[in-house]
Motif scaffolding. Structure first.
Motif, PDB file in Angstrom:
ATOM      1  N   ARG E  41      -4.762 -29.492  23.530  1.00 58.24           N
ATOM      2  CA  ARG E  41      -5.589 -28.358  24.579  1.00 58.24           C
ATOM      3  C   ARG E  41      -4.749 -27.474  24.858  1.00 58.24           C
ATOM      4  NH1 ARG E  41      -9.833 -26.917  27.889  1.00 58.24           N
ATOM      5  NH2 ARG E  41     -10.669 -28.933  28.041  1.00 58.24           N
ATOM      6  N   MET E  42      -4.087 -26.095  24.741  1.00 60.11           N
ATOM      7  CA  MET E  42      -3.226 -24.916  24.641  1.00 60.11           C
ATOM      8  C   MET E  42      -3.772 -23.950  25.340  1.00 60.11           C
ATOM      9  SD  MET E  42      -2.827 -25.090  20.616  1.00 60.11           S
ATOM     10  CE  MET E  42      -2.078 -26.371  19.961  1.00 60.11           C
ATOM     11  N   THR E  46      -0.816 -19.261  21.844  1.00 59.12           N
ATOM     12  CA  THR E  46      -0.628 -20.600  21.147  1.00 59.12           C
ATOM     13  C   THR E  46      -1.183 -21.250  20.201  1.00 59.12           C
ATOM     14  OG1 THR E  46       0.376 -21.451  23.077  1.00 59.12           O
ATOM     15  CG2 THR E  46       0.387 -22.922  21.670  1.00 59.12           C
ATOM     16  N   GLY E 102      -7.525 -25.392  20.729  1.00 61.51           N
ATOM     17  CA  GLY E 102      -6.853 -26.752  20.896  1.00 61.51           C
ATOM     18  C   GLY E 102      -7.472 -27.098  19.189  1.00 61.51           C
ATOM     19  N   TYR E 133       2.279 -31.184  20.136  1.00 58.30           N
ATOM     20  CA  TYR E 133       2.965 -30.942  21.066  1.00 58.30           C
ATOM     21  C   TYR E 133       4.503 -30.201  20.469  1.00 58.30           C
ATOM     22  CZ  TYR E 133       4.931 -30.696  26.026  1.00 58.30           C
ATOM     23  OH  TYR E 133       5.377 -29.530  26.947  1.00 58.30           O
ATOM     24  N   LYS E 137       5.993 -26.659  21.446  1.00 63.12           N
ATOM     25  CA  LYS E 137       6.312 -26.041  22.752  1.00 63.12           C
ATOM     26  C   LYS E 137       7.287 -25.178  22.828  1.00 63.12           C
ATOM     27  CE  LYS E 137      10.558 -28.976  22.639  1.00 63.12           C
ATOM     28  NZ  LYS E 137      10.278 -29.786  21.350  1.00 63.12           N
ATOM     29  N   ASP E 140       4.760 -22.980  23.797  1.00 69.14           N
ATOM     30  CA  ASP E 140       3.693 -23.145  25.905  1.00 69.14           C
ATOM     31  C   ASP E 140       3.812 -24.625  25.955  1.00 69.14           C
ATOM     32  OD1 ASP E 140       1.531 -23.463  27.127  1.00 69.14           O
ATOM     33  OD2 ASP E 140      -0.144 -23.412  24.777  1.00 69.14           O
ATOM     34  N   ILE E 143       1.105 -27.437  27.532  1.00 70.82           N
ATOM     35  CA  ILE E 143      -0.287 -27.764  26.538  1.00 70.82           C
ATOM     36  C   ILE E 143      -0.510 -28.954  27.026  1.00 70.82           C
ATOM     37  CG2 ILE E 143      -0.610 -29.352  24.292  1.00 70.82           C
ATOM     38  CD1 ILE E 143       1.502 -26.579  23.133  1.00 70.82           C
TER      39      ILE E 143
ATOM     40  N   ARG F 149       0.799 -34.255  29.627  1.00 70.26           N
ATOM     41  CA  ARG F 149       1.650 -32.985  29.962  1.00 70.26           C
ATOM     42  C   ARG F 149       2.666 -32.734  31.000  1.00 70.26           C
ATOM     43  NH1 ARG F 149      -0.367 -29.706  35.505  1.00 70.26           N
ATOM     44  NH2 ARG F 149      -0.298 -31.275  36.665  1.00 70.26           N
TER      45      ARG F 149
END
Lengths: 164, 164, 164, 164, 164, 164
Positions: E41-42, E46, E102, E133, E137, E140, E143, F149
């Motif tokens: 999930r982001m 993103t 996402g 990720y 990254k 974001d 994430i 996370r």
């Protein structure tokens, strides 16, 4: 002949063109062997230095052979879509070739499995060649690795193969 | 010129001719870059099948690039006498070459370390080439990996190198 | 008895005396077990510190056991001429020995394969012992790893073996 | 003296007795060297077979040395709480010892890092010894690996160490 | 229902509560499949950046898929008590989910072996998610990887399983 | 805020949208720390079985912690575009959470390097969680890994980060 090739599918790409591992779960394990070869070309002086320096202990060639054998066992970790397989034999031979000048490398891999060991043999040749380069690079940075190819393949449904 | 080569020592062999890792503990870390290249030659039909099948998703070349990058990070595990090094950048480029026909592969590796990254660049090229072979071998077992060599090297006490 | 040994061949050396992997492709997979042992000797004070500090959580011995189990799975990557095998069970036991003083380590490995798992059991013992050393070396640099050997082996054509 | 040992803490256990990696981020990189040794004891006939069979090519000892060097580079993957480190030199020497009878193994590892390389040297010795076992086990299953220990250590805040 | 669970034993713990690998040597190899899933999930921005930037070459998703496939082959090296197994197929699918926003990740692994491949499928999902990720990254850091679980499992004595 | 994100570039994609490793050779090594977290949710009965069975030896949690620590050291081999880095500390904590029910996992990684260790911390959490799953899956196949996370990140030019 080209038509038949075009009709085959790139087996690592699925219908959407994405990379995938071929499913071998419907196949029966059979004895399989693959033989690959390659060569390492260098300056005459480099070749003579290795042949000379190598005589008493054989360590340059011995190290390259061991590296090739160990790399064959890492094939599935190096080549993304290769299947991890038990391996029954890995043999690497390195022969001086004064004509080249340099070394001829040949690797033979056998298994009893659902898929072949071409990549294991090719990986053994490649890493043995890279190790030769590494051990001689202080003498000669122009060393070149050449002609890595499959010589033959036996076993499996797709039939035997022998390079011309 | 041969004489000067003969006077150099095979740095991986000690006085007794045994394999050894070069001691780099007296060296100062400097920025270093190595660029290596190689090519993968195949039948016209195979080349066209890859170019065609590859167009929508780029997965054959993308997979080979990723394999080359990841292999560069395994160099010290594959080549017996290589030093484990931090790596600052690994880039693998694969370019179609219709004349060959096949693909040109080039890898660039940089680090700040006591020794160079030639082997990392050569390993990246070799494994990217093996991955191309793997993904196309269902079409064409005669694919050949060729001309793996060092293009250039900068940084370090032994000076820069550029292939002719 | 020596004569019979001299008549056997070093199976990892081919006719030319070069290192090679034994070809097991003609063998039938059978159930096989190998048990290996070793010990780690340390100062009394070190032993007491581990026993005391270890009581509430068991982490020193637990960590060493896990390291031994995981190392057994890496055997073919560590020992150049070992075959990669599926493994069916790996068990590592570590027992305090106040007489030594130190720890007794025993590893049992089983598989169904064409060749045995002696090296897997010996590797598990060795790496468990090294891990014990690592976790206690701040206390005692004179810790010694001793008596790593094969206790028994069952399965396979060459017959069973049991150490005296 | 025991008291001082008891007052030291097992650096791999935190306040709750749980396994942990020592934090070395406050330490300054310094040149460090560790030397470890061990021996492999075998029957006279086995020893003579290796010495004899080994003469022309040196592959048994050469293979064991390479295995030891490569294993040193895997130390942080084998020993759970070891830090991954760059390594500047790894040397493995294997010397025949007719008195034993068998082989003496010694490994020297150097680095410039925040922590020492004792485990790398001990791992090199252990895996070289296991490889000797592997290559001779067809002749003699009673081969024993003995006396693996740290000979000396220099560099680092905790001072130098030399075994008696 | 809790009672039946309590009556089962934690198969990785032996009678003394110590970690152990389950012995599968009495089991018969059967075809087995496991499917696992998870999601990443982001932020909306993103997600849109990946979808947009990814369109021409597909490299973010392609790289994550390759990473998942390769990680499945490393499962026994990562999860201490997993058995090393041959694997017959590994497939990783990554699907954009604008609602999340996402990506949904699903991995399917098959083998013919004495034990199942749930961990291989879960490891493929986890490492594909970590790779997503990693590649996003810089945009974001919030994430989140979520809902990694087994969807289904077939083959083996313990019967099939399908998540609700 | 979305605008600023859109203006950043996906640093792993080059101008042609291809995957690449970020070049960190122009950066100065600084002390860096990353903390990541996640949780493993299970049935009440599974949680109680682990807590109960785990009490005497702590091996389930101990094994998962060791797996997480060892996986952090493999991060650059698992995540294609991660840089191989020396690591100065890896700590994994696993805390029972009766409310969940299940376990909270937190990993802290530190280094002095040109780039951060977020991926190492996230990988440690992921593999510790997978190991918990593996050790309890005989009881409960519906175990779910959740909420992996980044909690915080310090050091480096891009500044510190702390999750809300």
């Amino acid at each position: 002949m080209q038509e038949s090739i075009e009709n085959k599918k790139l087996s690592h790409l699925n219908a959407a063109g994405e990379a995938q591992m071929v499913d071998v779960s419907g196949k029966t394990p059979t004895l399989r062997e693959a033989i690959a070869s390659g060569q390492v070309r260098m300056k005459v002086a480099t070749f003579e230095a290795i042949v000379g320096g190598n005589a008493p202990k054989g360590d340059v060639l011995g190290t390259a052979k061991i590296a090739g054998i160990m790399a064959a066992k890492q094939t599935a970790q190096l080549i993304p879509l290769c299947h991890p397989l038990p391996l029954h034999k890995i043999e690497v031979q390195i022969t001086p070739d004064a004509e080249l000048p340099g070394y001829q490398i040949q690797a033979t891999v056998t298994t009893k499995a659902e898929t072949g060991v071409e990549m294991e043999a090719l990986t053994a040749v490649s890493v043995a060649a890279l190790t030769l380069y590494d051990m001689a690079k202080a003498l000669d940075k122009s060393i070149q690795i050449e002609a890595i190819r499959l010589l033959s393949k036996t076993g499996g449904k797709s039939g035997n193969y022998r390079a011309d």
